[in-house]
Design a protein around this motif. Structure first.
Motif, PDB file in Angstrom:
ATOM      1  N   PRO A 264     -65.884 -33.410  80.866  1.00 33.41           N
ATOM      2  CA  PRO A 264     -64.949 -34.522  80.655  1.00 33.41           C
ATOM      3  C   PRO A 264     -65.122 -35.665  81.640  1.00 33.41           C
ATOM      4  O   PRO A 264     -65.098 -36.836  81.243  1.00 33.41           O
ATOM      5  CB  PRO A 264     -63.582 -33.839  80.811  1.00 33.41           C
ATOM      6  CG  PRO A 264     -63.814 -32.440  80.348  1.00 33.41           C
ATOM      7  CD  PRO A 264     -65.198 -32.102  80.837  1.00 33.41           C
ATOM      8  N   ALA A 265     -65.310 -35.354  82.933  1.00 32.08           N
ATOM      9  CA  ALA A 265     -65.442 -36.410  83.936  1.00 32.08           C
ATOM     10  C   ALA A 265     -66.693 -37.251  83.685  1.00 32.08           C
ATOM     11  O   ALA A 265     -66.663 -38.484  83.778  1.00 32.08           O
ATOM     12  CB  ALA A 265     -65.490 -35.808  85.340  1.00 32.08           C
ATOM     13  N   GLU A 266     -67.792 -36.583  83.346  1.00 33.42           N
ATOM     14  CA  GLU A 266     -69.042 -37.296  83.069  1.00 33.42           C
ATOM     15  C   GLU A 266     -68.909 -38.140  81.807  1.00 33.42           C
ATOM     16  O   GLU A 266     -69.363 -39.288  81.752  1.00 33.42           O
ATOM     17  CB  GLU A 266     -70.176 -36.287  82.912  1.00 33.42           C
ATOM     18  CG  GLU A 266     -71.531 -36.906  82.607  1.00 33.42           C
ATOM     19  CD  GLU A 266     -72.614 -35.870  82.366  1.00 33.42           C
ATOM     20  OE1 GLU A 266     -73.713 -36.264  81.960  1.00 33.42           O
ATOM     21  OE2 GLU A 266     -72.341 -34.659  82.576  1.00 33.42           O
ATOM     22  N   LEU A 267     -68.284 -37.574  80.796  1.00 30.82           N
ATOM     23  CA  LEU A 267     -68.077 -38.285  79.539  1.00 30.82           C
ATOM     24  C   LEU A 267     -67.208 -39.519  79.761  1.00 30.82           C
ATOM     25  O   LEU A 267     -67.505 -40.607  79.251  1.00 30.82           O
ATOM     26  CB  LEU A 267     -67.413 -37.344  78.528  1.00 30.82           C
ATOM     27  CG  LEU A 267     -67.370 -37.789  77.068  1.00 30.82           C
ATOM     28  CD1 LEU A 267     -68.769 -37.822  76.476  1.00 30.82           C
ATOM     29  CD2 LEU A 267     -66.480 -36.848  76.266  1.00 30.82           C
ATOM     30  N   ALA A 268     -66.147 -39.358  80.553  1.00 31.04           N
ATOM     31  CA  ALA A 268     -65.235 -40.473  80.818  1.00 31.04           C
ATOM     32  C   ALA A 268     -65.940 -41.604  81.547  1.00 31.04           C
ATOM     33  O   ALA A 268     -65.732 -42.788  81.238  1.00 31.04           O
ATOM     34  CB  ALA A 268     -64.035 -39.977  81.628  1.00 31.04           C
ATOM     35  N   ARG A 269     -66.773 -41.264  82.509  1.00 31.77           N
ATOM     36  CA  ARG A 269     -67.513 -42.298  83.242  1.00 31.77           C
ATOM     37  C   ARG A 269     -68.484 -43.028  82.313  1.00 31.77           C
ATOM     38  O   ARG A 269     -68.683 -44.243  82.417  1.00 31.77           O
ATOM     39  CB  ARG A 269     -68.266 -41.678  84.418  1.00 31.77           C
ATOM     40  CG  ARG A 269     -67.363 -41.243  85.569  1.00 31.77           C
ATOM     41  CD  ARG A 269     -68.176 -40.908  86.802  1.00 31.77           C
ATOM     42  NE  ARG A 269     -69.042 -39.753  86.600  1.00 31.77           N
ATOM     43  CZ  ARG A 269     -68.697 -38.499  86.844  1.00 31.77           C
ATOM     44  NH1 ARG A 269     -67.470 -38.234  87.312  1.00 31.77           N
ATOM     45  NH2 ARG A 269     -69.541 -37.504  86.655  1.00 31.77           N
ATOM     46  N   GLY A 270     -69.096 -42.285  81.387  1.00 33.52           N
ATOM     47  CA  GLY A 270     -70.007 -42.902  80.432  1.00 33.52           C
ATOM     48  C   GLY A 270     -69.284 -43.889  79.525  1.00 33.52           C
ATOM     49  O   GLY A 270     -69.782 -44.987  79.251  1.00 33.52           O
ATOM     50  N   TYR A 271     -68.098 -43.505  79.051  1.00 36.44           N
ATOM     51  CA  TYR A 271     -67.314 -44.400  78.204  1.00 36.44           C
ATOM     52  C   TYR A 271     -66.890 -45.639  78.982  1.00 36.44           C
ATOM     53  O   TYR A 271     -66.877 -46.753  78.449  1.00 36.44           O
ATOM     54  CB  TYR A 271     -66.071 -43.673  77.676  1.00 36.44           C
ATOM     55  CG  TYR A 271     -66.280 -42.877  76.414  1.00 36.44           C
ATOM     56  CD1 TYR A 271     -67.287 -41.923  76.322  1.00 36.44           C
ATOM     57  CD2 TYR A 271     -65.452 -43.057  75.316  1.00 36.44           C
ATOM     58  CE1 TYR A 271     -67.463 -41.184  75.163  1.00 36.44           C
ATOM     59  CE2 TYR A 271     -65.627 -42.320  74.150  1.00 36.44           C
ATOM     60  CZ  TYR A 271     -66.635 -41.382  74.084  1.00 36.44           C
ATOM     61  OH  TYR A 271     -66.812 -40.654  72.935  1.00 36.44           O
ATOM     62  N   ALA A 272     -66.520 -45.451  80.250  1.00 37.22           N
ATOM     63  CA  ALA A 272     -66.101 -46.585  81.075  1.00 37.22           C
ATOM     64  C   ALA A 272     -67.251 -47.573  81.249  1.00 37.22           C
ATOM     65  O   ALA A 272     -67.056 -48.792  81.202  1.00 37.22           O
ATOM     66  CB  ALA A 272     -65.615 -46.089  82.432  1.00 37.22           C
ATOM     67  N   SER A 273     -68.455 -47.059  81.432  1.00 41.71           N
ATOM     68  CA  SER A 273     -69.630 -47.916  81.573  1.00 41.71           C
ATOM     69  C   SER A 273     -69.884 -48.699  80.282  1.00 41.71           C
ATOM     70  O   SER A 273     -70.190 -49.897  80.315  1.00 41.71           O
ATOM     71  CB  SER A 273     -70.855 -47.065  81.927  1.00 41.71           C
ATOM     72  OG  SER A 273     -72.010 -47.857  82.040  1.00 41.71           O
ATOM     73  N   LEU A 274     -69.744 -48.015  79.135  1.00 38.99           N
ATOM     74  CA  LEU A 274     -69.905 -48.698  77.849  1.00 38.99           C
ATOM     75  C   LEU A 274     -68.848 -49.779  77.673  1.00 38.99           C
ATOM     76  O   LEU A 274     -69.140 -50.873  77.175  1.00 38.99           O
ATOM     77  CB  LEU A 274     -69.807 -47.680  76.713  1.00 38.99           C
ATOM     78  CG  LEU A 274     -70.993 -46.732  76.525  1.00 38.99           C
ATOM     79  CD1 LEU A 274     -70.653 -45.668  75.486  1.00 38.99           C
ATOM     80  CD2 LEU A 274     -72.234 -47.503  76.103  1.00 38.99           C
ATOM     81  N   ALA A 275     -67.616 -49.478  78.083  1.00 39.47           N
ATOM     82  CA  ALA A 275     -66.528 -50.444  77.939  1.00 39.47           C
ATOM     83  C   ALA A 275     -66.795 -51.699  78.764  1.00 39.47           C
ATOM     84  O   ALA A 275     -66.549 -52.825  78.313  1.00 39.47           O
ATOM     85  CB  ALA A 275     -65.207 -49.806  78.361  1.00 39.47           C
ATOM     86  N   LEU A 276     -67.309 -51.517  79.976  1.00 39.93           N
ATOM     87  CA  LEU A 276     -67.638 -52.669  80.819  1.00 39.93           C
ATOM     88  C   LEU A 276     -68.724 -53.527  80.168  1.00 39.93           C
ATOM     89  O   LEU A 276     -68.688 -54.761  80.227  1.00 39.93           O
ATOM     90  CB  LEU A 276     -68.090 -52.209  82.202  1.00 39.93           C
ATOM     91  CG  LEU A 276     -67.004 -51.624  83.120  1.00 39.93           C
ATOM     92  CD1 LEU A 276     -67.611 -51.157  84.434  1.00 39.93           C
ATOM     93  CD2 LEU A 276     -65.901 -52.658  83.371  1.00 39.93           C
TER      94      LEU A 276
END
Length: 283
Positions: A264-276
Protein backbone atom coordinates in the motif's frame (compact mmCIF):
# COMPACT_ATOMS: atom_id res chain seq x y z
CA UNK A 1 2.68 -19.22 26.53
CA UNK A 2 2.53 -19.96 22.77
CA UNK A 3 0.13 -17.95 20.62
CA UNK A 4 -3.08 -19.64 19.59
CA UNK A 5 -5.29 -18.77 16.67
CA UNK A 6 -8.80 -17.63 17.63
CA UNK A 7 -12.01 -17.80 15.61
CA UNK A 8 -11.43 -14.19 14.61
CA UNK A 9 -7.89 -14.99 13.49
CA UNK A 10 -9.08 -17.89 11.36
CA UNK A 11 -12.00 -15.91 9.94
CA UNK A 12 -9.72 -13.00 9.07
CA UNK A 13 -7.21 -15.33 7.44
CA UNK A 14 -9.96 -16.98 5.40
CA UNK A 15 -11.25 -13.58 4.25
CA UNK A 16 -7.75 -12.46 3.25
CA UNK A 17 -7.14 -15.68 1.30
CA UNK A 18 -10.53 -15.39 -0.40
CA UNK A 19 -9.82 -11.81 -1.50
CA UNK A 20 -6.38 -12.85 -2.74
CA UNK A 21 -8.07 -15.57 -4.79
CA UNK A 22 -10.51 -13.05 -6.26
CA UNK A 23 -13.49 -15.02 -4.95
CA UNK A 24 -16.67 -13.41 -3.61
CA UNK A 25 -18.24 -14.38 -0.30
CA UNK A 26 -21.13 -15.94 -2.17
CA UNK A 27 -18.75 -17.80 -4.47
CA UNK A 28 -16.83 -19.37 -1.61
CA UNK A 29 -20.06 -20.24 0.20
CA UNK A 30 -21.32 -22.02 -2.91
CA UNK A 31 -18.01 -23.84 -3.34
CA UNK A 32 -18.15 -25.37 0.15
CA UNK A 33 -21.94 -25.81 0.14
CA UNK A 34 -22.94 -23.42 2.92
CA UNK A 35 -25.13 -20.32 2.97
CA UNK A 36 -23.66 -16.88 2.37
CA UNK A 37 -24.73 -15.95 5.91
CA UNK A 38 -22.80 -18.87 7.40
CA UNK A 39 -19.73 -17.97 5.36
CA UNK A 40 -19.99 -14.37 6.57
CA UNK A 41 -20.28 -15.57 10.18
CA UNK A 42 -17.16 -17.72 9.72
CA UNK A 43 -15.14 -14.79 8.37
CA UNK A 44 -16.36 -12.56 11.20
CA UNK A 45 -15.29 -15.12 13.82
CA UNK A 46 -18.85 -15.81 14.94
CA UNK A 47 -18.85 -19.48 13.92
CA UNK A 48 -16.12 -22.02 14.53
CA UNK A 49 -14.64 -24.07 11.71
CA UNK A 50 -14.33 -27.86 11.88
CA UNK A 51 -11.29 -29.60 10.44
CA UNK A 52 -13.36 -30.98 7.55
CA UNK A 53 -14.79 -27.57 6.72
CA UNK A 54 -11.38 -25.96 6.97
CA UNK A 55 -10.05 -28.50 4.48
CA UNK A 56 -12.95 -27.75 2.13
CA UNK A 57 -12.26 -24.03 2.37
CA UNK A 58 -8.54 -24.46 1.80
CA UNK A 59 -9.26 -26.64 -1.21
CA UNK A 60 -11.67 -24.08 -2.68
CA UNK A 61 -9.14 -21.29 -2.16
CA UNK A 62 -6.13 -23.32 -3.27
CA UNK A 63 -4.10 -22.59 -0.14
CA UNK A 64 -2.72 -24.84 2.62
CA UNK A 65 -5.08 -25.25 5.57
CA UNK A 66 -2.27 -24.18 7.91
CA UNK A 67 -2.28 -20.73 6.34
CA UNK A 68 -5.87 -20.27 7.49
CA UNK A 69 -5.23 -20.93 11.17
CA UNK A 70 -2.03 -19.00 11.75
CA UNK A 71 -2.17 -16.75 14.83
CA UNK A 72 -2.07 -13.02 14.37
CA UNK A 73 -0.87 -10.25 16.63
CA UNK A 74 -3.61 -8.47 18.50
CA UNK A 75 -4.76 -5.36 16.68
CA UNK A 76 -5.28 -2.02 18.36
CA UNK A 77 -8.89 -0.87 18.03
CA UNK A 78 -9.79 2.79 18.01
CA UNK A 79 -13.26 3.69 19.22
CA UNK A 80 -13.14 7.03 17.42
CA UNK A 81 -11.40 8.26 14.32
CA UNK A 82 -9.06 10.77 15.92
CA UNK A 83 -5.59 11.64 14.60
CA UNK A 84 -2.51 10.48 16.50
CA UNK A 85 -0.36 13.16 18.11
CA UNK A 86 2.34 13.17 15.42
CA UNK A 87 1.67 14.69 12.02
CA UNK A 88 2.78 11.57 10.13
CA UNK A 89 0.08 9.55 11.92
CA UNK A 90 -2.17 9.87 8.87
CA UNK A 91 -0.15 7.05 7.31
CA UNK A 92 -0.89 4.67 10.21
CA UNK A 93 -3.97 2.45 10.15
CA UNK A 94 -4.97 0.59 13.29
CA UNK A 95 -8.19 -1.40 13.18
CA UNK A 96 -11.20 0.87 13.23
CA UNK A 97 -13.67 -0.06 15.94
CA UNK A 98 -17.05 -1.19 14.61
CA UNK A 99 -19.70 -3.00 16.61
CA UNK A 100 -20.61 -6.50 15.44
CA UNK A 101 -23.60 -5.28 13.43
CA UNK A 102 -21.64 -2.61 11.54
CA UNK A 103 -18.74 -5.02 10.99
CA UNK A 104 -21.13 -7.51 9.43
CA UNK A 105 -22.99 -4.83 7.46
CA UNK A 106 -19.87 -3.45 5.81
CA UNK A 107 -18.89 -6.93 4.58
CA UNK A 108 -22.40 -7.75 3.39
CA UNK A 109 -22.79 -4.40 1.60
CA UNK A 110 -19.45 -4.96 -0.07
CA UNK A 111 -20.28 -8.48 -1.21
CA UNK A 112 -23.94 -8.15 -2.21
CA UNK A 113 -24.38 -4.42 -2.71
CA UNK A 114 -26.74 -2.27 -0.67
CA UNK A 115 -29.86 -3.36 -2.52
CA UNK A 116 -28.90 -7.04 -2.32
CA UNK A 117 -28.20 -6.95 1.41
CA UNK A 118 -30.83 -8.09 3.89
CA UNK A 119 -31.08 -7.50 7.62
CA UNK A 120 -31.24 -11.27 8.10
CA UNK A 121 -27.91 -11.76 6.33
CA UNK A 122 -26.36 -8.96 8.37
CA UNK A 123 -27.79 -10.47 11.56
CA UNK A 124 -26.29 -13.86 10.75
CA UNK A 125 -22.85 -12.36 10.28
CA UNK A 126 -23.17 -10.42 13.53
CA UNK A 127 -24.46 -13.44 15.47
CA UNK A 128 -27.50 -11.48 16.59
CA UNK A 129 -31.22 -11.71 15.96
CA UNK A 130 -32.87 -9.49 13.38
CA UNK A 131 -34.94 -7.97 16.19
CA UNK A 132 -31.69 -7.22 18.01
CA UNK A 133 -30.42 -5.20 15.04
CA UNK A 134 -33.62 -3.16 14.85
CA UNK A 135 -33.25 -2.31 18.53
CA UNK A 136 -30.11 -0.30 17.67
CA UNK A 137 -30.55 0.50 13.96
CA UNK A 138 -34.08 1.31 12.68
CA UNK A 139 -33.32 0.37 9.08
CA UNK A 140 -30.73 -0.82 6.61
CA UNK A 141 -30.28 2.78 5.48
CA UNK A 142 -29.35 3.80 9.03
CA UNK A 143 -26.59 1.19 8.96
CA UNK A 144 -25.31 2.59 5.67
CA UNK A 145 -25.39 6.18 6.91
CA UNK A 146 -23.45 5.18 10.03
CA UNK A 147 -20.78 3.41 7.98
CA UNK A 148 -20.44 6.36 5.61
CA UNK A 149 -20.10 8.70 8.57
CA UNK A 150 -17.34 6.55 10.08
CA UNK A 151 -15.52 6.40 6.74
CA UNK A 152 -15.65 10.14 6.24
CA UNK A 153 -14.52 10.84 9.79
CA UNK A 154 -11.52 8.56 9.35
CA UNK A 155 -10.60 9.90 5.92
CA UNK A 156 -11.32 13.53 6.75
CA UNK A 157 -8.73 13.98 9.48
CA UNK A 158 -6.18 12.08 7.41
CA UNK A 159 -6.60 14.45 4.47
CA UNK A 160 -6.26 17.49 6.72
CA UNK A 161 -3.21 16.07 8.49
CA UNK A 162 -1.64 15.04 5.19
CA UNK A 163 -2.07 18.55 3.79
CA UNK A 164 -0.57 20.11 6.91
CA UNK A 165 2.34 17.66 6.74
CA UNK A 166 3.47 18.99 3.33
CA UNK A 167 6.40 21.37 3.04
CA UNK A 168 4.38 23.53 0.62
CA UNK A 169 1.07 23.50 -1.25
CA UNK A 170 2.30 20.94 -3.79
CA UNK A 171 3.68 18.72 -1.05
CA UNK A 172 0.38 18.89 0.81
CA UNK A 173 -1.53 17.96 -2.34
CA UNK A 174 0.81 15.02 -2.95
CA UNK A 175 0.32 13.86 0.63
CA UNK A 176 -3.44 14.04 0.26
CA UNK A 177 -3.37 11.81 -2.82
CA UNK A 178 -1.20 9.40 -0.88
CA UNK A 179 -3.70 9.48 2.01
CA UNK A 180 -6.59 8.69 -0.37
CA UNK A 181 -4.85 5.62 -1.77
CA UNK A 182 -3.74 4.42 1.65
CA UNK A 183 -7.32 4.76 2.88
CA UNK A 184 -8.55 2.79 -0.13
CA UNK A 185 -6.04 0.01 0.49
CA UNK A 186 -6.14 -0.16 4.29
CA UNK A 187 -9.89 0.36 4.72
CA UNK A 188 -10.98 -1.53 1.60
CA UNK A 189 -14.46 -2.66 2.64
CA UNK A 190 -15.37 0.60 4.36
CA UNK A 191 -13.96 2.72 1.53
CA UNK A 192 -15.75 0.66 -1.09
CA UNK A 193 -19.08 1.12 0.66
CA UNK A 194 -18.45 4.84 1.12
CA UNK A 195 -17.81 5.41 -2.59
CA UNK A 196 -20.27 3.02 -4.24
CA UNK A 197 -23.22 2.28 -2.04
CA UNK A 198 -23.94 5.80 -0.81
CA UNK A 199 -24.86 6.83 -4.35
CA UNK A 200 -26.82 3.68 -5.15
CA UNK A 201 -28.83 4.01 -1.94
CA UNK A 202 -29.45 7.71 -2.54
CA UNK A 203 -27.60 8.72 0.62
CA UNK A 204 -25.28 11.78 0.38
CA UNK A 205 -21.83 11.31 1.80
CA UNK A 206 -21.30 12.80 5.24
CA UNK A 207 -19.94 16.33 5.11
CA UNK A 208 -20.83 17.07 1.49
CA UNK A 209 -23.75 17.35 -0.90
CA UNK A 210 -22.07 15.69 -3.87
CA UNK A 211 -23.42 12.10 -4.15
CA UNK A 212 -20.12 10.79 -5.49
CA UNK A 213 -17.25 12.24 -3.48
CA UNK A 214 -18.80 15.00 -1.38
CA UNK A 215 -16.32 17.30 0.31
CA UNK A 216 -13.41 15.05 -0.66
CA UNK A 217 -13.40 16.70 -4.08
CA UNK A 218 -13.70 20.21 -2.63
CA UNK A 219 -10.85 19.57 -0.19
CA UNK A 220 -8.54 18.32 -2.93
CA UNK A 221 -9.54 21.14 -5.27
CA UNK A 222 -8.72 23.78 -2.64
CA UNK A 223 -5.25 22.31 -2.25
CA UNK A 224 -4.78 22.22 -6.03
CA UNK A 225 -5.82 25.87 -6.41
CA UNK A 226 -3.35 26.91 -3.73
CA UNK A 227 -0.56 25.10 -5.56
CA UNK A 228 -1.58 26.75 -8.84
CA UNK A 229 -1.62 30.18 -7.22
CA UNK A 230 1.82 29.61 -5.71
CA UNK A 231 3.19 28.61 -9.12
CA UNK A 232 3.91 25.01 -8.15
CA UNK A 233 1.28 23.61 -10.56
CA UNK A 234 0.92 24.86 -14.12
CA UNK A 235 -2.16 22.85 -15.10
CA UNK A 236 -4.71 25.30 -16.53
CA UNK A 237 -7.67 23.03 -15.73
CA UNK A 238 -7.08 22.00 -12.10
CA UNK A 239 -10.73 21.05 -11.48
CA UNK A 240 -10.70 18.58 -14.37
CA UNK A 241 -7.36 17.19 -13.23
CA UNK A 242 -8.63 16.73 -9.67
CA UNK A 243 -11.65 14.78 -10.98
CA UNK A 244 -9.32 12.54 -12.97
CA UNK A 245 -7.09 12.01 -9.93
CA UNK A 246 -10.07 11.11 -7.73
CA UNK A 247 -11.20 8.60 -10.34
CA UNK A 248 -7.71 7.15 -10.43
CA UNK A 249 -7.54 6.89 -6.63
CA UNK A 250 -11.06 5.76 -5.78
CA UNK A 251 -12.55 4.07 -8.85
CA UNK A 252 -14.00 0.75 -7.54
CA UNK A 253 -13.12 -1.33 -10.66
CA UNK A 254 -9.46 -1.10 -9.65
CA UNK A 255 -10.13 -2.71 -6.28
CA UNK A 256 -10.23 -6.32 -7.46
CA UNK A 257 -6.85 -7.14 -5.94
CA UNK A 258 -4.84 -7.04 -9.16
CA UNK A 259 -2.85 -4.07 -7.85
CA UNK A 260 -1.82 -5.90 -4.71
CA UNK A 261 1.58 -6.81 -6.12
CA UNK A 262 2.67 -3.52 -4.57
CA UNK A 263 2.56 -2.71 -0.88
CA UNK A 264 0.00 0.00 0.00
CA UNK A 265 2.71 2.54 0.89
CA UNK A 266 4.56 1.95 -2.39
CA UNK A 267 1.33 2.08 -4.37
CA UNK A 268 0.29 5.32 -2.67
CA UNK A 269 3.61 6.98 -3.45
CA UNK A 270 3.28 5.90 -7.09
CA UNK A 271 -0.19 7.42 -7.35
CA UNK A 272 1.05 10.63 -5.73
CA UNK A 273 3.83 10.88 -8.31
CA UNK A 274 1.32 10.38 -11.13
CA UNK A 275 -0.95 13.03 -9.62
CA UNK A 276 1.89 15.56 -9.54
CA UNK A 277 2.60 14.85 -13.20
CA UNK A 278 -1.07 15.39 -14.05
CA UNK A 279 -1.00 18.73 -12.22
CA UNK A 280 2.17 19.67 -14.18
CA UNK A 281 4.26 20.12 -11.09
CA UNK A 282 7.15 22.60 -11.44
CA UNK A 283 10.01 21.24 -9.36
Amino acid sequence: MPEQATRADTGSAIRAARLDAGLTLRGLATAINVSTGTMSAIENGKVGVTVDRLNHISGALGVPAARLVRPRRAAVNTATSRPPAEGSGWRSFDDISLDSVLASAVEVFRETGYHGATMRLIATGADISVAGIYHHYPSKKHLLIKLISRAHADLGWRLNAAAADGADAAGGFSNMVEALVLFREERRALAFVMVTESYRAGVPLAGGSDPDNGDIRATLQDAAFQAVESGSFSNTEPELAVDAILTMCLAPPSWTGADQASEPAELARGYASLALSMMQYRR
